[in-house]
Design an enzyme around this catalytic site. Structure first.
Site, PDB file in Angstrom:
ATOM      1  N   HIS A  44       0.834  -1.206   0.000  1.00 38.44           N
ATOM      2  CA  HIS A  44       0.000   0.000   0.000  1.00 38.44           C
ATOM      3  C   HIS A  44       0.868   1.255   0.000  1.00 38.44           C
ATOM      4  O   HIS A  44       0.615   2.204  -0.726  1.00 38.44           O
ATOM      5  CB  HIS A  44      -0.949  -0.006   1.209  1.00 38.44           C
ATOM      6  CG  HIS A  44      -2.235  -0.727   0.935  1.00 38.44           C
ATOM      7  ND1 HIS A  44      -2.311  -2.083   0.829  1.00 38.44           N
ATOM      8  CD2 HIS A  44      -3.492  -0.263   0.709  1.00 38.44           C
ATOM      9  CE1 HIS A  44      -3.553  -2.440   0.553  1.00 38.44           C
ATOM     10  NE2 HIS A  44      -4.298  -1.356   0.484  1.00 38.44           N
ATOM     11  N   LYS A 110     -10.578  -8.229   5.986  1.00 34.38           N
ATOM     12  CA  LYS A 110     -11.356  -8.631   7.164  1.00 34.38           C
ATOM     13  C   LYS A 110     -11.352  -7.519   8.206  1.00 34.38           C
ATOM     14  O   LYS A 110     -10.416  -6.729   8.279  1.00 34.38           O
ATOM     15  CB  LYS A 110     -10.836  -9.934   7.766  1.00 34.38           C
ATOM     16  CG  LYS A 110      -9.534  -9.823   8.536  1.00 34.38           C
ATOM     17  CD  LYS A 110      -9.178 -11.152   9.180  1.00 34.38           C
ATOM     18  CE  LYS A 110      -7.786 -11.138   9.801  1.00 34.38           C
ATOM     19  NZ  LYS A 110      -7.737 -10.512  11.125  1.00 34.38           N
TER      20      LYS A 110
END
Lengths: 198, 289
Positions: A44, A110
């Site tokens: 990221h 999640k």
């Protein structure tokens, strides 16, 4: 009994357009087919700093998967042994910009994400999908082939960006493109429940 | 006593132990997950999540694949008799870890925090982690625990009294901390979790005590009646929070609460909470000498 579940299950084919993305609602069960790209902490940061064009074609109208898989080499090929989701909230500081920069439609992970990501999902017509943490073999079995891998030497196996061709990858819509978040609702309710029980 | 350790044989047995730990969920945990699924209506999200979990447990066992990709920081608790070298045991277990990593049963997880380089074989400074205890039996017992990072990140330590939580230095205060930890974790620790608690100690021994609780079977009873009572009441209270499997709502938020204690010093009263994911991978082997 099973028929009822079957009726609520929606098939997602990636790449997906904005109109179909906006049709997805909280609690919808989906089966994803197409290309997804794994990306976690190092990736990221790298995507924001480098704004790389190498992975851009895979991500446009596509899906990013918060996942650090177990992969083994079989000759020239990579085999995916286990590929469950990792905790998404760690990417909160990058996610909204990445959704915008790369035109992502689905973020899979999640635990859910925060307000900035929820805002970006709404603004840019994208959804957050929950995979079941720990259900790594179910997800590995949905991987048909490993198309490519980026930043493997620099980041190592768990943090590399694996480009995976998947079929019927199961997930649940928990943040939609209209600003709704199941995670926010559940957290509020749990705090209320704790106060009531005291 | 003079013992001879057949290093190759011992190393292979530890490698097998690691494979089993990574691929097979302990029976007591699986039973608890089956019971949790039975509490949910078949068309809701919680049922679907638990059903996926149980299908995964089954397929991981049959295909001998790691049931979760995050095999954590491998921890070994080793009992050994007087006369056996812990340095040799360490080397054998390290070799077994390298082998299990190459065979795809462990994810390479050892990352240098200065360079961010992954060692690739699960060896690093303090990885894997060992706890050695000498005992009288003529055998080496190796207990392996694989605990994913998602749950480890949700583990937390409190120092009582805590004014913000209104938690004092008693078992009520302990209960307040545990409830706070589970609310903070939401689904991020891969609920339904197992909550290991350590009361007392210093910041290291308190958390060690909490983690050791995770080896206890879900159905067992605490040796201290007051802690056993607290375990059962917390289990009921936590499952009223409705955080549910993976934090998506439902009747089961935790599968068990296990509380241990170690002596503290007058100045400190730590409550250490070790959050374990549903994929509570723990296995024990004995090697006769």
């Amino acid at each position: 009994m099973n028929k009822k579940i079957e009726m609520k299950t929606k098939h997602i084919q990636l790449p997906m357009n904005k109109i179909n993305t906006r049709k997805l609602k909280l609690g919808d069960k989906v089966l994803i087919s197409g290309i997804i790209v794994t990306s976690r902490d190092m990736a990221h940061r790298w995507m924001m700093e480098e704004k790389s064009d190498i992975i851009r074609p895979y991500l446009k109208d596509g899906a990013i998967y918060h996942c650090g898989p177990i992969m083994v080499r079989d000759g020239e090929k990579w085999i995916c042994r286990a590929a469950g989701p990792t905790t998404s909230i760690r990417e909160e500081r990058y996610q909204s910009n990445i959704i915008q920069e790369y035109g992502i439609r689905c973020v899979i992970g999640k635990g859910g994400m925060g307000k900035r990501t929820a805002q970006a999902l709404r603004t840019f017509s994208a959804v957050y999908l929950s995979a079941v943490g720990g259900a790594a073999v179910i997800y590995a079995n949905s991987v048909q082939s490993v198309k490519a891998v980026y930043q493997l030497d620099a980041f190592g196996v768990p943090e590399a960006m694996w480009v995976l061709q998947v079929k019927d990858f199961p997930a649940i819509v928990t943040m939609d493109a209209n600003g709704n978040s199941l995670h926010e609702d559940i957290e509020k309710k749990s705090i209320q429940n704790a106060n009531q029980n005291q | 006593m003079n013992y001879t350790l057949h290093e190759q044989e011992f190393t292979q047995q530890v490698a097998d132990l690691i494979q089993q730990t990574a691929c097979i969920l302990p029976e007591d945990i699986e039973r608890a997950l089956v019971s949790a699924r039975a509490l949910e209506a078949s068309d809701n999200v919680a049922y679907s999540v638990l059903d996926t979990i149980l299908k995964n447990v089954d397929v991981a066992r049959k295909q001998q694949q790691p049931l979760c990709q995050d095999t954590g920081l491998p921890v070994f608790y080793v009992h050994y008799p007087c006369g056996i070298s812990t340095r040799i045991i360490t080397r054998c277990i390290q070799d077994a870890v390298v082998q299990a990593t190459a065979d795809g049963f462990l994810r390479p997880n050892a990352v240098n925090p200065l360079t961010n380089k992954n060692s690739g074989n699960n060896l690093g400074i303090m990885i894997p982690c060992f706890h050695f205890m000498e005992w009288d039996k003529p055998e080496i017992q190796v207990a392996c625990m694989l605990k994913g990072g998602g749950s480890e990140n949700m583990s937390i330590q409190y120092s009582l009294p805590d004014a913000k939580l209104s938690a004092g230095r008693d078992l009520n205060g302990v209960a307040v901390c545990v409830i706070d930890a589970v609310i903070k974790a939401q689904g991020n620790g891969c609920a339904p979790g197992i909550i290991g608690v350590g009361i007392g100690g210093d910041r290291v021994t308190g958390m060690q005590s909490a983690k050791k609780q995770l080896f206890r079977l879900l159905e067992d009873e605490n040796e201290y009646p007051e802690l056993d009572k607290l375990e059962k009441s917390l289990l009921a209270q936590l499952n009223k929070l409705e955080i549910g499997p993976m934090g998506l709502g439902g009747k089961t938020t935790v599968l068990g609460v296990k509380i241990g204690m170690v002596h503290r010093i007058p100045a400190s009263y730590f409550v250490s909470v070790a959050y374990m994911c549903w994929a509570c991978r723990r296995e024990v082997m004995s090697y006769k000498l």
